[in-house]
Design an enzyme around this catalytic site. Sequence first.
Site, PDB file in Angstrom:
ATOM      1  NE  ARG A  36      -6.046  -7.015  -0.964  1.00 57.39           N
ATOM      2  CZ  ARG A  36      -6.670  -6.120  -0.228  1.00 57.39           C
ATOM      3  NH1 ARG A  36      -7.588  -5.338  -0.787  1.00 57.39           N
ATOM      4  NH2 ARG A  36      -6.388  -5.967   1.049  1.00 57.39           N
ATOM      5  CD  GLU A  67      -2.957  -1.185   2.281  1.00 62.22           C
ATOM      6  OE1 GLU A  67      -2.693  -0.623   3.354  1.00 62.22           O
ATOM      7  OE2 GLU A  67      -4.045  -1.745   2.046  1.00 62.22           O
ATOM      8  CD  GLU A 102      -9.741  -1.418   8.197  1.00 60.81           C
ATOM      9  OE1 GLU A 102      -8.848  -2.059   8.790  1.00 60.81           O
ATOM     10  OE2 GLU A 102      -9.580  -0.908   7.074  1.00 60.81           O
ATOM     11  CG  ASP A 142      -7.525  -5.540   5.030  1.00 60.72           C
ATOM     12  OD1 ASP A 142      -7.054  -5.831   6.134  1.00 60.72           O
ATOM     13  OD2 ASP A 142      -7.635  -4.369   4.621  1.00 60.72           O
TER      14      ASP A 142
HETATM   15  O1  GCW Z   1      -6.879  -3.028   6.560  1.00 62.82           O
HETATM   16  C1  GCW Z   1      -6.101  -2.177   5.815  1.00 62.82           C
HETATM   17  C2  GCW Z   1      -6.441  -0.860   6.413  1.00 62.82           C
HETATM   18  C3  GCW Z   1      -5.289   0.092   6.472  1.00 62.82           C
HETATM   19  C4  GCW Z   1      -4.119  -0.628   7.114  1.00 62.82           C
HETATM   20  C5  GCW Z   1      -3.734  -1.811   6.240  1.00 62.82           C
HETATM   21  C6  GCW Z   1      -2.621  -2.628   6.850  1.00 62.82           C
HETATM   22  C7  GCW Z   1      -2.451   0.259   8.583  1.00 62.82           C
HETATM   23  O2  GCW Z   1      -7.522  -0.305   5.734  1.00 62.82           O
HETATM   24  O3  GCW Z   1      -5.710   1.180   7.240  1.00 62.82           O
HETATM   25  O4  GCW Z   1      -3.010   0.214   7.309  1.00 62.82           O
HETATM   26  O5  GCW Z   1      -4.817  -2.669   6.087  1.00 62.82           O
HETATM   27  O6  GCW Z   1      -2.939  -3.584   7.546  1.00 62.82           O
HETATM   28  O7  GCW Z   1      -1.461  -2.330   6.633  1.00 62.82           O
END
Ligand code: GCW
Length: 714
Positions: A351, A306, A408, A380
């Site tokens: 992904r 990211e 989240e 995620d």
């Molecule tokens: O879940 C995603 C989140 C990001 C996070 C990333 C990660 C800290 O939306 O906010 O960044 O993963 O785990 O690196």
Amino acid sequence: MKLFLALLILLFTFNVLTADDGYRLWLKYDKIHDVQKLETYQSVLQGILVTGDSLTGAIIQNELENGLNGLLDKKVPIIRDIQDNCIIAGTIENIRSMVNIDFENEMNAIGNEGYLILNYNISNNDIIIITANTDIGVLYGTFHFLRLLQTLQDIDVLNIIESPRIQLRVLNHWDNLDRTVERGYAGFSLWNWQKLPDYIHPYYHEYARANASIGINGTVLNNVNANALILTPLYLNKVKALADVFRPYGIKVYLSIRFSAPIDIGGLPVSDPLDEEVRQWWKDKAQEIYKLIPDFGGFLVKANSEGQPGPQNYGRSHADGANMLADALKPFGGVVMWRAFVYDANDKEDRAKQAYNEFKPLDGKFRDNVLIQVKNGPIDFQPREPFHPLFGGMPETPLMMEFQITQEYLGFSTHLVYLATLYEEVLDADTYAKGEGSTVARVIDGSLNNHKLSGIAGVANTGTDRNWTGHLFAQSNWYCFGRLAWDHQLSAEKIADEWIRMSLTNDDAAVRSIQSIMMKSRENTVNYMTPLGLHHIMGWDHHYGPAPWIKDKHRDDWTSVYYHRADSIGIGFDRTKTGSNAVSQYHEPAADTFAALETCPDEYLIWFHHVPWDYKLKSGKTLWDELCYHYYNGTQAVAEMQKKWADLQDKIDPEIFNHVTSMMKIQYKEAVWWRNACALYFQTFSNQPIPEDLEKPDKTLEYYQNLSFPFAPK
Ligand code: GCW
């Protein structure tokens, strides 16, 4: 009038006296109501003897004193010599100098953090002994003992021998230096960097104490999206101040590092892990840190993920990057926790497959003080994902689990979602890497592949909110993470029972009712958010609320349509041979089970398959109908939970009762929002009516699509 006022004041005072704002977490130590238990405890606990004079010893004595005085509602004296009906806490070395005991085998078995709690008779004195090889072990034993009282257990035949199954049990704080918390929903960061190192806020101690009470032994203070400034002398001195507070509670401090730190703060032109100057920079930095913090834990790293810099910027591998840092930390005993959360928008591969593809070939190439930290699922932290295939794919490397405690994707801090059932589902999943029984839990505790190092991380949900976690019930997620990190064999039910008794009530009927709310809560949320294997259909960027319609963004893998692939034929991501073949990353028979439509569990159906709308599920209903029923059942379940909670009014502290009642109102509103928005949106593809017996959404799809939340936390 006077009388009325007096009455008001009385009522007010009474309310204030009984009101509980949640600050004390599960360590309340209020007087035990059960008269019989109270009397028994009072009679066998008439003195507290704590041996040893370390800082930890003082904490133990304080905890026992406060705990017993509160729970037993009487002053239990601190004593110097053994007497009948007393409790003794101390390291085995200290205890042996007072009592003629041996326990050689037990002491060898429990290691550095384990403990014994025993009833013992010495020269006609009945005593309870809490002992361990280290004072941290004694501290853990102390909390265990107090928990027995808090949950009204018998204490006359104690023969407890405990030690943790996983070595590194750490929280990951996604806390920024400006005190915002990424994906944090409970206020600002606990760390007041501006006032550190000189001002030590009292809640730093409380934080450490709460963690110690559940066996958490490490904390990564800053966000994995790291600011390099954390490694400058200014900040390292602040970090040292926190480390000094946490040390006597058995908690080591770790830091997230930014891979480009040698450039950002070191003035070097590159951060190439094979560059000699860069390597030296990290060695010097490690030395500087250990001078301040001799027991510093190590580094956590998000690299080439990211947008974060990493070794691949120089054509090097994750192993090159991790090993460089490992070499710098090695002389001081530190570890590197290198994250496997990597995926690339330019990679056309699914992904869900990318992390495995990238890391599997590196298996066995890491130094012995590196752990690879893997999120529980391949995408995620979604409400439900199958376990990450890497857990079965890197036998030569110690793999850490990364769970998310902050919600989240599970309703922020307004939805009651007890996460122990999610954690349990993942830990118990069978990778089949070495045949049946090769569970994820055995991979991460090191037993499956004989690793000396083992670890588990939870992304923290704490903040400056008075009750620490925003939702009172979110405290249970902090709690259950710690308990499972200590012992992954504990059941979610058992942990809920403990937490409820310590935090809310010991009334058996109420405990059972709250436990059933908690145990069902995660499945309900899956149902009203992402049933049957749906995933990643939440609001853009802030991730608040439903948005399955998101498409045409600068990255495909950040849209919703990338994941659900709904069309006029059906819905779901084909991850079988005819699609991305992500199933091939699992061992047999898991791979085959997921791959065949007939055997794939409903929970993962449209995670692995693109399924026609009219396909008949195991229930006999079509996919479209089942999707609707799941959304409606999930929402209905929130209404039922509200009712159950309302019935508990006279059993729960009024402030907590009202707080949770309000949160549940929001949860219900948002569950309806998820249900309606998703049903209406997917209906545009299925072209079928919502089943007759279900209430029709009262808003249009456009209404939901036009909602916007510019300031939602993220
Ligand atoms: O879940 C995603 C989140 C990001 C996070 C990333 C990660 C800290 O939306 O906010 O960044 O993963 O785990 O690196």
